[in-house]
Write a protein that holds these residues in place. Structure first.
Motif, PDB file in Angstrom:
ATOM      1  N   GLU A   1      33.148  37.083  15.267  1.00 10.99           N
ATOM      2  CA  GLU A   1      33.880  37.667  16.403  1.00 10.99           C
ATOM      3  C   GLU A   1      34.256  39.107  16.094  1.00 10.99           C
ATOM      4  O   GLU A   1      34.556  39.441  14.952  1.00 10.99           O
ATOM      5  CB  GLU A   1      35.175  36.868  16.647  1.00 10.99           C
ATOM      6  CG  GLU A   1      34.948  35.535  17.333  1.00 10.99           C
ATOM      7  CD  GLU A   1      35.720  34.395  16.660  1.00 10.99           C
ATOM      8  OE1 GLU A   1      36.809  34.667  16.125  1.00 10.99           O
ATOM      9  OE2 GLU A   1      35.213  33.258  16.667  1.00 10.99           O
ATOM     10  N   PHE A   2      34.173  39.950  17.108  1.00 10.71           N
ATOM     11  CA  PHE A   2      34.754  41.291  17.015  1.00 10.71           C
ATOM     12  C   PHE A   2      35.943  41.307  17.962  1.00 10.71           C
ATOM     13  O   PHE A   2      35.777  41.420  19.172  1.00 10.71           O
ATOM     14  CB  PHE A   2      33.756  42.374  17.433  1.00 10.71           C
ATOM     15  CG  PHE A   2      32.673  42.636  16.420  1.00 10.71           C
ATOM     16  CD1 PHE A   2      32.968  43.184  15.175  1.00 10.71           C
ATOM     17  CD2 PHE A   2      31.351  42.339  16.719  1.00 10.71           C
ATOM     18  CE1 PHE A   2      31.968  43.422  14.249  1.00 10.71           C
ATOM     19  CE2 PHE A   2      30.342  42.587  15.795  1.00 10.71           C
ATOM     20  CZ  PHE A   2      30.657  43.128  14.553  1.00 10.71           C
ATOM     21  N   GLY A   3      37.134  41.156  17.441  1.00 12.83           N
ATOM     22  CA  GLY A   3      38.304  41.062  18.314  1.00 12.83           C
ATOM     23  C   GLY A   3      38.178  39.833  19.201  1.00 12.83           C
ATOM     24  O   GLY A   3      38.017  38.724  18.706  1.00 12.83           O
TER      25      GLY A   3
ATOM     26  N   ASP B   1      15.365  44.705  11.067  1.00 13.22           N
ATOM     27  CA  ASP B   1      16.058  44.809  12.355  1.00 13.22           C
ATOM     28  C   ASP B   1      15.328  45.801  13.251  1.00 13.22           C
ATOM     29  O   ASP B   1      15.528  47.011  13.146  1.00 13.22           O
ATOM     30  CB  ASP B   1      17.506  45.245  12.140  1.00 13.22           C
ATOM     31  CG  ASP B   1      18.323  45.158  13.430  1.00 13.22           C
ATOM     32  OD1 ASP B   1      17.752  44.704  14.450  1.00 13.22           O
ATOM     33  OD2 ASP B   1      19.503  45.531  13.409  1.00 13.22           O
ATOM     34  N   GLU B   2      14.517  45.281  14.135  1.00 15.30           N
ATOM     35  CA  GLU B   2      13.710  46.116  15.034  1.00 15.30           C
ATOM     36  C   GLU B   2      13.121  47.320  14.304  1.00 15.30           C
ATOM     37  O   GLU B   2      13.419  48.467  14.648  1.00 15.30           O
ATOM     38  CB  GLU B   2      14.556  46.588  16.217  1.00 15.30           C
ATOM     39  CG  GLU B   2      15.112  45.426  17.012  1.00 15.30           C
ATOM     40  CD  GLU B   2      15.688  45.853  18.351  1.00 15.30           C
ATOM     41  OE1 GLU B   2      15.096  46.768  18.962  1.00 15.30           O
ATOM     42  OE2 GLU B   2      16.682  45.269  18.778  1.00 15.30           O
ATOM     43  N   PRO B   3      12.285  47.057  13.312  1.00 12.20           N
ATOM     44  CA  PRO B   3      11.826  48.154  12.443  1.00 12.20           C
ATOM     45  C   PRO B   3      10.960  49.186  13.151  1.00 12.20           C
ATOM     46  O   PRO B   3      10.784  50.282  12.630  1.00 12.20           O
ATOM     47  CB  PRO B   3      11.014  47.423  11.363  1.00 12.20           C
ATOM     48  CG  PRO B   3      10.584  46.141  12.007  1.00 12.20           C
ATOM     49  CD  PRO B   3      11.704  45.762  12.928  1.00 12.20           C
TER      50      PRO B   3
ATOM     51  N   THR C   1      33.185  37.146  21.109  1.00 13.67           N
ATOM     52  CA  THR C   1      32.422  36.277  20.218  1.00 13.67           C
ATOM     53  C   THR C   1      30.973  36.727  20.242  1.00 13.67           C
ATOM     54  O   THR C   1      30.314  36.686  21.279  1.00 13.67           O
ATOM     55  CB  THR C   1      32.523  34.809  20.665  1.00 13.67           C
ATOM     56  OG1 THR C   1      33.895  34.448  20.639  1.00 13.67           O
ATOM     57  CG2 THR C   1      31.750  33.915  19.717  1.00 13.67           C
ATOM     58  N   VAL C   2      30.480  37.186  19.103  1.00 13.50           N
ATOM     59  CA  VAL C   2      29.139  37.760  19.055  1.00 13.50           C
ATOM     60  C   VAL C   2      28.133  36.736  18.544  1.00 13.50           C
ATOM     61  O   VAL C   2      26.970  36.725  18.963  1.00 13.50           O
ATOM     62  CB  VAL C   2      29.135  39.024  18.160  1.00 13.50           C
ATOM     63  CG1 VAL C   2      27.745  39.596  18.060  1.00 13.50           C
ATOM     64  CG2 VAL C   2      30.078  40.063  18.750  1.00 13.50           C
ATOM     65  N   LEU C   3      28.562  35.869  17.647  1.00 18.15           N
ATOM     66  CA  LEU C   3      27.701  34.782  17.184  1.00 18.15           C
ATOM     67  C   LEU C   3      28.490  33.484  17.318  1.00 18.15           C
ATOM     68  O   LEU C   3      29.618  33.382  16.823  1.00 18.15           O
ATOM     69  CB  LEU C   3      27.276  34.994  15.727  1.00 18.15           C
ATOM     70  CG  LEU C   3      26.382  36.212  15.454  1.00 18.15           C
ATOM     71  CD1 LEU C   3      26.143  36.364  13.953  1.00 18.15           C
ATOM     72  CD2 LEU C   3      25.056  36.109  16.196  1.00 18.15           C
TER      73      LEU C   3
ATOM     74  N   PRO D   1      17.579  39.175  24.342  1.00 20.41           N
ATOM     75  CA  PRO D   1      17.973  40.400  25.043  1.00 20.41           C
ATOM     76  C   PRO D   1      18.955  41.238  24.234  1.00 20.41           C
ATOM     77  O   PRO D   1      19.556  40.757  23.279  1.00 20.41           O
ATOM     78  CB  PRO D   1      18.633  39.888  26.325  1.00 20.41           C
ATOM     79  CG  PRO D   1      18.914  38.458  26.090  1.00 20.41           C
ATOM     80  CD  PRO D   1      17.984  37.964  25.043  1.00 20.41           C
ATOM     81  N   SER D   2      19.092  42.476  24.660  1.00 22.47           N
ATOM     82  CA  SER D   2      20.001  43.410  23.994  1.00 22.47           C
ATOM     83  C   SER D   2      21.425  42.867  24.040  1.00 22.47           C
ATOM     84  O   SER D   2      21.872  42.343  25.048  1.00 22.47           O
ATOM     85  CB  SER D   2      19.926  44.764  24.710  1.00 22.47           C
ATOM     86  OG  SER D   2      20.783  45.668  24.080  1.00 22.47           O
ATOM     87  N   GLY D   3      22.112  42.967  22.930  1.00 28.56           N
ATOM     88  CA  GLY D   3      23.491  42.507  22.875  1.00 28.56           C
ATOM     89  C   GLY D   3      23.635  41.028  22.573  1.00 28.56           C
ATOM     90  O   GLY D   3      24.740  40.495  22.561  1.00 28.56           O
ATOM     91  N   SER D   4      22.504  40.353  22.305  1.00 27.56           N
ATOM     92  CA  SER D   4      22.592  38.907  22.072  1.00 27.56           C
ATOM     93  C   SER D   4      23.067  38.578  20.661  1.00 27.56           C
ATOM     94  O   SER D   4      23.295  37.416  20.332  1.00 27.56           O
ATOM     95  CB  SER D   4      21.242  38.246  22.360  1.00 27.56           C
ATOM     96  OG  SER D   4      20.221  38.848  21.593  1.00 27.56           O
ATOM     97  N   GLY D   5      23.178  39.581  19.802  1.00 26.26           N
ATOM     98  CA  GLY D   5      23.731  39.332  18.469  1.00 26.26           C
ATOM     99  C   GLY D   5      22.712  39.308  17.352  1.00 26.26           C
ATOM    100  O   GLY D   5      23.028  38.911  16.224  1.00 26.26           O
ATOM    101  N   LYS D   6      21.500  39.782  17.626  1.00 24.80           N
ATOM    102  CA  LYS D   6      20.439  39.733  16.599  1.00 24.80           C
ATOM    103  C   LYS D   6      20.782  40.610  15.390  1.00 24.80           C
ATOM    104  O   LYS D   6      20.692  40.154  14.243  1.00 24.80           O
ATOM    105  CB  LYS D   6      19.095  40.190  17.206  1.00 24.80           C
ATOM    106  CG  LYS D   6      18.720  39.452  18.480  1.00 24.80           C
ATOM    107  CD  LYS D   6      17.434  39.957  19.082  1.00 24.80           C
ATOM    108  CE  LYS D   6      17.441  41.412  19.523  1.00 24.80           C
ATOM    109  NZ  LYS D   6      18.291  41.702  20.701  1.00 24.80           N
ATOM    110  N   SER D   7      21.166  41.852  15.650  1.00 25.52           N
ATOM    111  CA  SER D   7      21.518  42.742  14.531  1.00 25.52           C
ATOM    112  C   SER D   7      22.708  42.188  13.759  1.00 25.52           C
ATOM    113  O   SER D   7      22.735  42.215  12.527  1.00 25.52           O
ATOM    114  CB  SER D   7      21.880  44.133  15.043  1.00 25.52           C
ATOM    115  OG  SER D   7      20.788  44.717  15.689  1.00 25.52           O
ATOM    116  N   THR D   8      23.684  41.704  14.504  1.00 26.33           N
ATOM    117  CA  THR D   8      24.875  41.165  13.845  1.00 26.33           C
ATOM    118  C   THR D   8      24.502  39.993  12.944  1.00 26.33           C
ATOM    119  O   THR D   8      25.021  39.863  11.827  1.00 26.33           O
ATOM    120  CB  THR D   8      25.903  40.730  14.906  1.00 26.33           C
ATOM    121  OG1 THR D   8      26.138  41.835  15.792  1.00 26.33           O
ATOM    122  CG2 THR D   8      27.208  40.326  14.262  1.00 26.33           C
ATOM    123  N   LEU D   9      23.583  39.152  13.406  1.00 24.84           N
ATOM    124  CA  LEU D   9      23.140  38.019  12.585  1.00 24.84           C
ATOM    125  C   LEU D   9      22.574  38.516  11.251  1.00 24.84           C
ATOM    126  O   LEU D   9      22.946  38.024  10.186  1.00 24.84           O
ATOM    127  CB  LEU D   9      22.085  37.199  13.349  1.00 24.84           C
ATOM    128  CG  LEU D   9      21.432  36.055  12.563  1.00 24.84           C
ATOM    129  CD1 LEU D   9      22.468  35.025  12.128  1.00 24.84           C
ATOM    130  CD2 LEU D   9      20.333  35.385  13.393  1.00 24.84           C
TER     131      LEU D   9
END
Ligand SMILES: Nc1ncnc2c1ncn2[C@@H]1O[C@H](COP(=O)(O)OP(=O)(O)OP(=O)(O)O)[C@@H](O)[C@H]1O
Ligand SMILES: [Mg+2]
Lengths: 289, 247
Positions: free
Chosen positions: B14-16, B165-167, B19-21, B39-47
């Motif tokens: 969670e960021f504040g 991450d999206e190289p 809930t991201v994941l 999709p963008s913002g789905s939490g892939k980078s955060t994972l």
């Protein structure tokens, strides 16, 4: 750039290119001429106004006396050697102390919170107190305590004051540099297994320091000038020597001699700073990032 | 127990208030390649950042070789050196040459001698056709070259697991191929990898499994031919047709 480029292309300069080169050369000559003429005019007018003012003969005598210049100069020059020594010693400590303060203020580790608070308080406090007051407090106050094992020399306390005072400003310069390094650099370093201290040492600091060299040099110039404040504690530096001469002769030319020495030192430093700033800007413009 | 190299169990981040994941689980065996799409913002980078311990997690477990590396007691630097990550924006160190970028971590973290670190770096540079760039600074390289150096920099630590991450998404189209080629080579050599990518064709080619994420949840998980061709959820189907339209 243009002529070298043209010759690299070989003998065949096209008429179009030749015309462009000639035009650019003409433009450059014209702006140089305008600059020279306007400078001459401004200085000429100022000189005329000053020289024709009613008080000029007296001022000329007491500020621009060649005799007094020659007489006072050797003493002041030796004094100036002291300024340079003080400057160099202070600068080394400032660069180290300020870096430590900046690093403490830039870390996020909760373990260092007390230290971080102390560093912040130090920076706020020192930047709020005029250097001259600090100088009197430390320079007269501490030796008066006659503490065991604490140096009494006023030069020692004078340098200490400069270090304490300037470190607060320089720490902020460093910190701005550290914050300007994007956090993705730290992420990349940490992802390779470097500890946070190693990331700071090998990735963040080298980039940060490079970026703040010009503002650091500006602070060097200011420090060099502020070394004259030490005269107030009786340290025999250039300004103090000049004061002594003036007190004996009531001729102010000695101050001018001291000012000249400071200028000889600071002007090249200022030019060098400008050069670095320009080069940095060109480098940034030259990269795609 | 399983022979999974990496196992993520019930991961929450969670960021504040955001809930991201949400309850993300996955498992990856040695030599396996997993593609993550969504999709963008789905939490892939955060994972990926959580797996590499660049972000603290709020709940769940991350097991590497059966050891819970997300345990707050665990020495995070130990885990990070075994997991390489390649970022979308390369993140090379601009003040270091290509060679120094590659040898920095082996020398400082693994305490490899400078000579040895340089030999390893040279091997990698030779293999990926970058030998002539070893003394250049990153800003003198093309995006594709920079990203390949970033991959080599991660490989120089001999990681057990590589994260991408999206190289290729910061690259000009004509440079995408050379980077994908490197990742493909790594896949054939048996490197265990998780690749976040919008290159669906590439994902189908190299991945053994595909994870489809949406709004912080794993929506679908399975072999590429199933998830990328014949998804079961509406959400995935819509996303894939959108991707197909855009190219
Ligand atoms: N440091 C952060 N602080 C607050 N919110 C964040 C932070 N990092 C990511 N987020 C939020 O978390 C969500 C997921 O972000 P993430 O970057 O993981 O998505 P993504 O799937 O990688 O998207 P993209 O395809 O655009 O890269 C987004 O809503 C984002 O705004
Ligand atoms: Mg992302």
């Amino acid at each position: 750039m243009t002529e070298a480029e043209a010759s690299r292309r070989g003998p065949g300069i096209s008429p179009g290119r030749a015309r462009r080169l000639a035009y650019q050369r003409g433009q450059r000559r014209r702006s140089l001429l305008i600059g020279a003429v306007s400078t001459l005019v401004v200085f000429g007018v100022v000189t005329l106004v000053v020289v024709n003012s009613p008080g000029w003969p007296t001022v000329k005598e007491s500020f621009f006396s060649w005799e007094d210049f020659k007489a006072s100069f050797p003493e002041i020059l030796t004094g100036f050697g002291r300024n340079i020594r003080i400057f160099l010693i202070a600068e080394v400590f400032i660069l180290i102390v300020a870096l430590i303060v900046a690093i403490i203020r830039s870390t996020r580790s909760p373990l260092l919170t007390p230290l971080r608070l102390a560093a912040t308080a130090y920076v706020d406090l020192i930047r709020g107190i005029p250097t001259i007051i600090l100088l009197f407090l430390l320079g007269f106050g501490v030796p008066a305590l006659r503490l065991q094992g604490v140096p009494n020399s006023q030069e020692f306390w004078a340098i200490t004051t400069l270090v304490i005072s300037y470190s607060a400003y320089v720490a902020e310069v460093y910190r701005a540099g550290i914050e300007s390094v994007h956090e993705s650099q730290t992420a990349a370093a940490r992802s390779l297994g470097l500890s946070s201290a190693q990331s700071m040492r090998w990735v963040v600091l080298p980039q940060a320091v490079r970026r703040v060299i010009p503002p650091l040099l500006n602070d060097f110039v200011a420090l060099q000038k502020d070394s004259a404040l030490l005269a107030l504690l009786g340290v025999q530096e250039a300004f103090r020597r000049a004061q002594i001469y003036v007190a004996g002769t009531f001729n102010f030319t000695a101050y001018l001699a001291a000012a000249l020495l400071f200028l000889i030192f600071t002007i090249p430093l200022a030019r060098f700073t400008d050069y670095l700033i320009r080069r940095q800007r060109e480098r940034v413009a030259g990269t795609s990032l | 127990m399983s022979t999974a190299l990496l196992e993520v169990r019930g991961l929450w981040k969670e960021f504040g208030d955001l809930t991201v994941l949400a309850d993300v689980s996955l498992s990856l065996r040695t030599h396996e390649v997993m593609a993550v799409v969504g999709p963008s913002g789905s939490g892939k980078s955060t994972l990926l950042r959580c797996i590499n311990l660049l972000e603290p997690i709020d709940d769940g477990q991350i097991l590497l070789d059966g050891v819970d590396i997300s345990d707050p007691e665990f020495e995070a630097d130990q885990a990070r050196r075994r997991i390489g990550i390649v970022f979308q924006s390369f993140n090379l160190f601009p003040h270091l040459t290509v060679l120094d970028n590659i040898t920095l971590a082996p020398r400082k973290v693994l305490k490899t001698s400078e000579e040895e670190a340089q030999i390893t770096a040279q091997h990698l540079l030779d293999r990926f056709d970058l030998a002539d760039k070893r003394d250049e600074y990153p800003d003198r390289l093309s995006g594709g070259q920079q990203q390949r150096v970033a991959i080599i920099r991660a490989l120089a630590m001999s990681p057990a697991l590589m994260l991408f991450d999206e190289p290729t998404s910061a690259l000009d189209p004509e440079l995408v191929g050379e980077v994908l080629e490197v990742i493909k080579t790594l896949a054939t050599e048996g490197m265990t990898m998780i690749v976040v990518s919008h290159e669906l064709g590439f994902a189908r080619d190299v991945a053994d499994a595909v994870l489809f994420m949406d709004e912080g949840r794993v929506v679908e998980k399975g072999p590429p031919d199933q998830v990328l061709v014949d998804p079961t959820t509406d959400r995935a189907r819509r996303f894939l047709s959108l991707m197909a339209e855009s190219g």
